[in-house]
Design an enzyme around this catalytic site. Structure first.
Site, PDB file in Angstrom:
ATOM      1  CB  SER A 125      -0.887  -0.005   1.254  1.00 14.78           C
ATOM      2  OG  SER A 125      -1.502   1.255   1.442  1.00 14.78           O
ATOM      3  CE1 TYR A 150      -3.366  -0.154   5.253  1.00 16.56           C
ATOM      4  CE2 TYR A 150      -3.870  -2.490   5.428  1.00 16.56           C
ATOM      5  CZ  TYR A 150      -3.644  -1.355   4.658  1.00 16.56           C
ATOM      6  OH  TYR A 150      -3.686  -1.445   3.283  1.00 16.56           O
ATOM      7  CE  LYS A 154      -1.372  -4.450   3.405  1.00 17.24           C
ATOM      8  NZ  LYS A 154      -1.610  -5.801   2.856  1.00 17.24           N
TER       9      LYS A 154
HETATM   10  C1  WQD Z   1      -9.833   8.827   1.420  1.00 14.49           C
HETATM   11  C2  WQD Z   1     -10.055  10.307   1.691  1.00 14.49           C
HETATM   12  C3  WQD Z   1     -10.360  10.834   4.013  1.00 14.49           C
HETATM   13  C4  WQD Z   1     -14.145   8.742   4.527  1.00 14.49           C
HETATM   14  C5  WQD Z   1      -6.786   3.996   3.446  1.00 14.49           C
HETATM   15  C6  WQD Z   1      -5.544   3.181   3.712  1.00 14.49           C
HETATM   16  C7  WQD Z   1      -5.058   2.566   2.418  1.00 14.49           C
HETATM   17  C8  WQD Z   1      -6.161   1.739   1.855  1.00 14.49           C
HETATM   18  C9  WQD Z   1      -7.358   2.644   1.554  1.00 14.49           C
HETATM   19  C10 WQD Z   1      -6.857  -0.465   2.446  1.00 14.49           C
HETATM   20  C11 WQD Z   1      -9.309  10.825   2.919  1.00 14.49           C
HETATM   21  C12 WQD Z   1     -11.622  11.153   3.214  1.00 14.49           C
HETATM   22  C13 WQD Z   1     -12.977   9.254   3.998  1.00 14.49           C
HETATM   23  C14 WQD Z   1     -15.188   9.624   4.912  1.00 14.49           C
HETATM   24  C15 WQD Z   1     -13.853  11.486   4.198  1.00 14.49           C
HETATM   25  N1  WQD Z   1      -6.500   0.745   2.811  1.00 14.49           N
HETATM   26  N2  WQD Z   1     -12.839  10.596   3.828  1.00 14.49           N
HETATM   27  N3  WQD Z   1     -14.995  10.973   4.723  1.00 14.49           N
HETATM   28  O1  WQD Z   1      -7.352   6.851   4.209  1.00 14.49           O
HETATM   29  O2  WQD Z   1      -6.625   7.438   1.823  1.00 14.49           O
HETATM   30  O3  WQD Z   1      -6.450   5.076   2.617  1.00 14.49           O
HETATM   31  O4  WQD Z   1      -7.786   3.234   2.805  1.00 14.49           O
HETATM   32  O5  WQD Z   1      -6.907  -0.927   1.349  1.00 14.49           O
HETATM   33  O6  WQD Z   1      -3.937   1.755   2.691  1.00 14.49           O
HETATM   34  O7  WQD Z   1      -4.518   4.029   4.199  1.00 14.49           O
HETATM   35  O8  WQD Z   1      -8.696   6.060   2.199  1.00 14.49           O
HETATM   36  O9  WQD Z   1     -11.075   6.077   1.611  1.00 14.49           O
HETATM   37  O10 WQD Z   1     -10.432   6.141   4.082  1.00 14.49           O
HETATM   38  O11 WQD Z   1     -10.056   8.149   2.667  1.00 14.49           O
HETATM   39  O12 WQD Z   1     -13.698  12.715   4.049  1.00 14.49           O
HETATM   40  O13 WQD Z   1     -16.279   9.226   5.416  1.00 14.49           O
HETATM   41  O14 WQD Z   1     -11.442  10.531   1.973  1.00 14.49           O
HETATM   42  O15 WQD Z   1     -10.113  11.847   4.986  1.00 14.49           O
HETATM   43  O16 WQD Z   1      -8.884  12.146   2.663  1.00 14.49           O
HETATM   44  P1  WQD Z   1      -7.256   6.475   2.779  1.00 14.49           P
HETATM   45  P2  WQD Z   1     -10.134   6.543   2.675  1.00 14.49           P
END
Ligand code: WQD
Length: 335
Positions: A125, A150, A154
């Site tokens: 990741s 997590y 990785k």
């Molecule tokens: C994306 C953006 C949030 C939810 C993580 C892990 C990565 C992978 C994917 C597993 C961010 C914003 C999110 C919400 C929001 N993990 N957001 N409201 O954190 O980039 O990555 O998940 O496969 O390894 O690190 O992904 O989709 O959680 O967030 O504003 O209800 O959306 O702050 O900027 P992230 P995400």
């Protein structure tokens, strides 16, 4: 046909990769303990490809079961997806993550050594980079101390594999995913809604479908184009195809080092507000959202430099953000 083991093959990225493997002519064996999936996904894969992968409900933490599997199956390569992947959950239950993500990897690699198997693809990741100092992010960017157990699993996983390549003649590729989104064009497989979504896109589609009241946008005070955080959202089918390209590199011995790492993203960063606007456009649905405070552990911006995967794997994304969001929406409407 070459037989390929896909661990976590009934999961979100795993199931899309099984479909692409079968359509590329490989025989697929799936191991999945259904911890974060459902057996119905197997039927959906068959409905898409017309080919039944063999399936074993094995928990990779069960060392004996893993040993028996490798005694009874001659395979040419392993694509290892099976792991826990929720950042927030990993902070609350670190030992669950170290057991499920690390000990299972060690058991798998020990069996590969015992049976002299060498082609191993690891689901890594972009989390390993933390907030990179330079954007877009290349594979040479330094990894940063993980923000969560997590992310740490990785980083540790990559180190374990690298050492195994050095010591045991393993050939391996770690694919550092950016943000996987979307679903298959048939809407028969996608990101299963198990529990309250942690990731952005499932929360967006469930809000648009009226399952969630409103989407909370975590912060609009980041130093970005519109104040909301930027990510590289890659269509899960493009991501699945990257695994086929990586597997073929190893099967054909085209790898230049025993352990290689590739970023797998689109190369384009999109902010949360841009994603919301694109979703409203493709779904013709108004999204109910509000801006709230930042989520702990979030970084400002991450998007991939895709040069290495293009040059070395001969792979690049073909699908757009709009196509991924529309596929996610069509999948949601099928739930
Ligand atoms: C994306 C953006 C949030 C939810 C993580 C892990 C990565 C992978 C994917 C597993 C961010 C914003 C999110 C919400 C929001 N993990 N957001 N409201 O954190 O980039 O990555 O998940 O496969 O390894 O690190 O992904 O989709 O959680 O967030 O504003 O209800 O959306 O702050 O900027 P992230 P995400």
């Amino acid at each position: 046909m070459k037989k390929i083991l896909v661990t976590g093959g009934l999961g979100f990225i795993g199931s899309h990769t099984v479909v692409e493997l079968q359509q590329a002519g490989y025989e697929v064996v799936i191991i999945d303990n259904l911890y974060n999936s459902k057996i119905e996904v197997l039927e959906s894969i068959i409905a898409i490809t017309g080919v039944k992968p063999s399936y074993s409900n094995i928990d990779l933490r069960n060392k004996i079961a893993v040993e028996d599997f490798f005694k009874n199956n001659t395979i040419e390569g392993v694509i290892h997806f099976a792991a826990s992947k929720a950042v927030g959950e990993s902070v609350k239950h670190p030992l669950l993550y170290y057991e499920n993500n690390i000990s299972t990897l060690v058991y798998l690699l020990k069996e590969m050594k015992k049976h002299k198997l060498s082609n191993f693809i690891f689901s890594s990741s972009c989390t390993v980079y933390g907030q990179a100092d330079e954007l877009p992010i290349t594979e040479n960017a330094p990894t940063k101390p993980a923000e969560s157990p997590y992310g740490n699993t990785k980083q540790i996983g990559e180190e374990i594999i690298k050492e195994s390549c050095k010591a045991n003649g393993l050939k391996a590729i770690a694919l550092r995913y950016f943000n996987p989104i979307g679903a298959h064009e048939t809407a028969l497989i996608g990101e299963l809604p198990l529990g309250v979504p942690q990731n952005l896109i499932p929360f967006v589609t469930q809000t648009a479908a009226g399952i969630r009241e409103e989407l909370s946008v975590f912060g609009d005070d980041y130093p970005t184009k519109d104040g909301t955080a930027v990510r590289d959202y890659i269509h899960v089918v493009d991501l699945a195809k990257a695994h086929i390209a990586a597997l073929e590199r190893l099967l054909k011995n085209n790898n230049k080092k025993d352990f290689e790492v590739f970023n797998v993203g689109t190369g384009t960063g999109s902010s949360v507000l841009e994603v919301i606007q694109a979703f409203e456009k493709v779904s013709k649905t108004k999204l109910n959202y509000k801006i709230v405070g930042r989520r702990a552990g979030d970084i400002t911006s991450a998007y991939a430099d895709t040069t290495l995967a293009k040059v070395e794997l001969g792979w690049e994304t073909e699908k757009t953000l709009d196509e991924a969001l529309l596929a996610a929406w069509q999948w949601q409407l099928k739930q």
